[in-house]
Design a protein around this motif. Structure first.
Motif, mmCIF file in Angstrom:
data_model
loop_
_atom_site.group_PDB
_atom_site.id
_atom_site.type_symbol
_atom_site.label_atom_id
_atom_site.label_comp_id
_atom_site.label_asym_id
_atom_site.label_seq_id
_atom_site.Cartn_x
_atom_site.Cartn_y
_atom_site.Cartn_z
ATOM 1 N N LEU A 24 0.896 -1.231 0.015
ATOM 2 C CA LEU A 24 0.075 -0.026 -0.086
ATOM 3 C C LEU A 24 0.713 1.208 0.142
ATOM 4 O O LEU A 24 0.332 2.207 -0.876
ATOM 5 N N ILE B 242 -3.532 -5.324 2.795
ATOM 6 C CA ILE B 242 -4.339 -6.030 3.828
ATOM 7 C C ILE B 242 -5.871 -5.510 4.160
ATOM 8 O O ILE B 242 -6.078 -4.273 4.344
ATOM 9 N N GLN B 243 -6.854 -6.583 4.018
ATOM 10 C CA GLN B 243 -8.275 -5.875 4.337
ATOM 11 C C GLN B 243 -8.778 -6.273 5.688
ATOM 12 O O GLN B 243 -9.374 -5.589 6.221
ATOM 13 N N TYR C 266 -12.199 -3.070 14.179
ATOM 14 C CA TYR C 266 -12.429 -1.936 13.074
ATOM 15 C C TYR C 266 -14.240 -2.306 12.683
ATOM 16 O O TYR C 266 -14.786 -1.293 12.520
ATOM 17 N N HIS C 267 -14.819 -3.313 12.628
ATOM 18 C CA HIS C 267 -16.084 -3.646 12.396
ATOM 19 C C HIS C 267 -16.887 -3.206 13.270
ATOM 20 O O HIS C 267 -17.917 -2.690 13.284
ATOM 21 N N ASP D 212 -16.361 -9.475 3.270
ATOM 22 C CA ASP D 212 -15.796 -10.579 4.335
ATOM 23 C C ASP D 212 -17.051 -11.024 5.398
ATOM 24 O O ASP D 212 -16.849 -11.929 5.872
ATOM 25 N N ASP E 6 -17.779 0.060 3.519
ATOM 26 C CA ASP E 6 -16.680 -0.646 4.057
ATOM 27 C C ASP E 6 -16.093 -1.146 2.866
ATOM 28 O O ASP E 6 -15.864 -2.299 2.550
ATOM 29 N N SER E 7 -15.230 -0.143 2.612
ATOM 30 C CA SER E 7 -14.631 -0.208 0.952
ATOM 31 C C SER E 7 -13.015 -0.684 1.268
ATOM 32 O O SER E 7 -12.681 -0.724 2.206
ATOM 33 N N ASP F 188 -9.158 0.673 -0.218
ATOM 34 C CA ASP F 188 -8.734 2.054 -0.423
ATOM 35 C C ASP F 188 -9.296 2.709 -1.921
ATOM 36 O O ASP F 188 -9.589 1.895 -2.738
ATOM 37 N N GLN G 285 -14.913 4.135 5.876
ATOM 38 C CA GLN G 285 -13.723 3.626 6.256
ATOM 39 C C GLN G 285 -12.945 4.711 5.358
ATOM 40 O O GLN G 285 -13.077 4.887 4.188
ATOM 41 N N VAL H 165 -5.872 5.396 6.750
ATOM 42 C CA VAL H 165 -5.035 5.734 7.867
ATOM 43 C C VAL H 165 -4.508 7.267 7.609
ATOM 44 O O VAL H 165 -3.796 7.390 6.850
ATOM 45 N N GLN I 274 -2.085 8.687 5.018
ATOM 46 C CA GLN I 274 -2.896 8.929 3.654
ATOM 47 C C GLN I 274 -3.702 10.157 4.186
ATOM 48 O O GLN I 274 -4.953 10.402 4.050
ATOM 49 N N TYR J 14 -3.833 -2.034 9.911
ATOM 50 C CA TYR J 14 -3.721 -1.059 9.202
ATOM 51 C C TYR J 14 -2.663 0.024 9.544
ATOM 52 O O TYR J 14 -3.067 0.777 10.132
ATOM 53 N N MET K 52 -6.781 4.621 12.120
ATOM 54 C CA MET K 52 -7.633 4.159 11.067
ATOM 55 C C MET K 52 -8.823 5.367 11.392
ATOM 56 O O MET K 52 -9.153 5.646 12.383
HETATM 57 N N1 AG3 Z 1 -11.573 -2.556 4.221
HETATM 58 C C1 AG3 Z 1 -10.684 -1.286 4.468
HETATM 59 C C2 AG3 Z 1 -9.119 -1.306 4.332
HETATM 60 C C3 AG3 Z 1 -8.290 -0.429 4.457
HETATM 61 C C4 AG3 Z 1 -6.989 -0.805 4.354
HETATM 62 N N2 AG3 Z 1 -6.243 0.586 4.210
HETATM 63 C C5 AG3 Z 1 -5.199 0.814 4.914
HETATM 64 N N3 AG3 Z 1 -4.344 0.226 5.655
HETATM 65 N N4 AG3 Z 1 -4.792 2.050 4.811
HETATM 66 C C6 AG3 Z 1 -11.575 -3.347 5.306
HETATM 67 C C7 AG3 Z 1 -12.374 -4.444 4.908
HETATM 68 C C8 AG3 Z 1 -13.153 -5.086 6.322
HETATM 69 N N5 AG3 Z 1 -14.310 -5.457 6.213
#
Ligand code: AG3
Length: 281
Positions: free
Chosen positions: A9, A51-52, A61-62, A86, A156-157, A159, A189, A192, A196, A224, A229
């Motif tokens: 990333l 990484i998601q 996160y969730h 997911d 929940d996207s 990047d 979302q 970070v 970013q 993340y 985040m």
């Molecule tokens: N979606 C957000 C992932 C973001 C990763 N970005 C980053 N590290 N800057 C996660 C999906 C989980 N359901």
């Protein structure tokens, strides 16, 4: 010699996971998907090298993406999720008994299928819940065309690279505005912030002309990397964000929802941003 997965990333800075077993790897119709067993964070899922989610820290996160807007709203009956293949976010949203219907719009069926198979604790049966309806499609098409409105919309996207890029544009946010009921809340979302920062300022510039209230809240999710985040927040109600501790606490206690990260004090504190972010908003 052991194999490592290196995330791609950020420029000139990355995190690596020791891979004990690759469970699935393929190019789907939309992106590259890998799910592997790591030595450190349990099972890990990455899309296009980023990484998601991991089994070990996904709850942070969730829970923050679901419970912060849902407890602030207090009576969300209809929820829309964009992305989130997911299933971890759907699982948390469905813990709210006031939620009657959830529509989830995910672009990539393969992400849902492979996560149900290899990350079963994420969805934990949520895809079989009769309150959930899954639509396979692009979130921007859904919000620009749909003829119903929601109390809470969650993005929940990935990047803003690849299929996720449109989910950070003004046309997408205009679609969100038209799909949000009066008093509704949108949370997304937003990357970070330390790594970013442009994402925070750009999202703020795009959301603030459209909504009565635009804000950001934050939580540290270890995988993340690079700091906290951030989650974007937008509402057509100027007051939804200002629920006090007593109100949030009674909603949280009455719900009976068990969390590992979210709690009402943290909810309020999460909106306090460091000065370097305050200054770019
Ligand atoms: N979606 C957000 C992932 C973001 C990763 N970005 C980053 N590290 N800057 C996660 C999906 C989980 N359901």
């Amino acid at each position: 010699m052991s194999e490592w997965f290196d995330e791609t990333l950020h420029d000139a800075y990355h995190q690596g996971f020791q891979v004990s077993e690759v469970l699935f790897e393929s190019k789907t119709e939309h992106q590259h998907l890998i799910i592997f067993e790591s030595g450190s964070f349990g099972r890990v899922m990455a899309l296009d090298g980023i990484i998601q989610t991991t089994e070990r820290d996904e709850f942070i996160y969730h829970e923050m993406l679901a419970h912060t807007p849902l407890f602030a709203h207090g009576n969300a009956k209809n929820v829309l999720i964009i992305g989130g293949g997911d299933g971890g976010l759907l699982r948390e949203v469905l813990k709210h008994s006031e939620v009657e219907h959830v529509v989830q719009v995910e672009i990539d069926q393969a992400v849902i299928d492979m996560c149900v198979k290899y990350l079963p604790n994420h969805s934990a049966g949520a895809y079989d819940n009769p309150r959930a309806k899954i639509v396979i499609g692009d979130g921007i098409d859904f919000v620009t065309q749909c003829d119903r409105q929601f109390d809470v919309i969650l993005s929940d996207s990935t990047d803003p690279i690849g299929p996720g890029e449109v989910l950070f544009t003004s046309p997408f946010y205009q679609g969100i505005q038209r799909c949000l009921k009066p008093g509704g809340i949108f949370a997304a979302q937003n990357g970070v912030a330390f790594m970013q920062p442009d994402e925070v300022s750009t999202t703020h510039q795009r959301l603030s002309p459209l909504f009565a209230d635009t804000a950001f809240y934050a939580a540290a999710v270890p995988t993340y990397i690079g700091g906290v985040m951030t989650f974007a927040w937008a509402s057509n109600s100027g007051t939804a964000r200002e629920q006090d501790l007593a109100t949030l606490t009674s909603r949280f206690v009455d719900s009976g929802i068990k969390t590992r990260y979210y709690n009402p004090a943290l909810h309020i504190g999460a909106f306090a941003l460091p000065q370097y972010l305050v200054e770019i908003l």
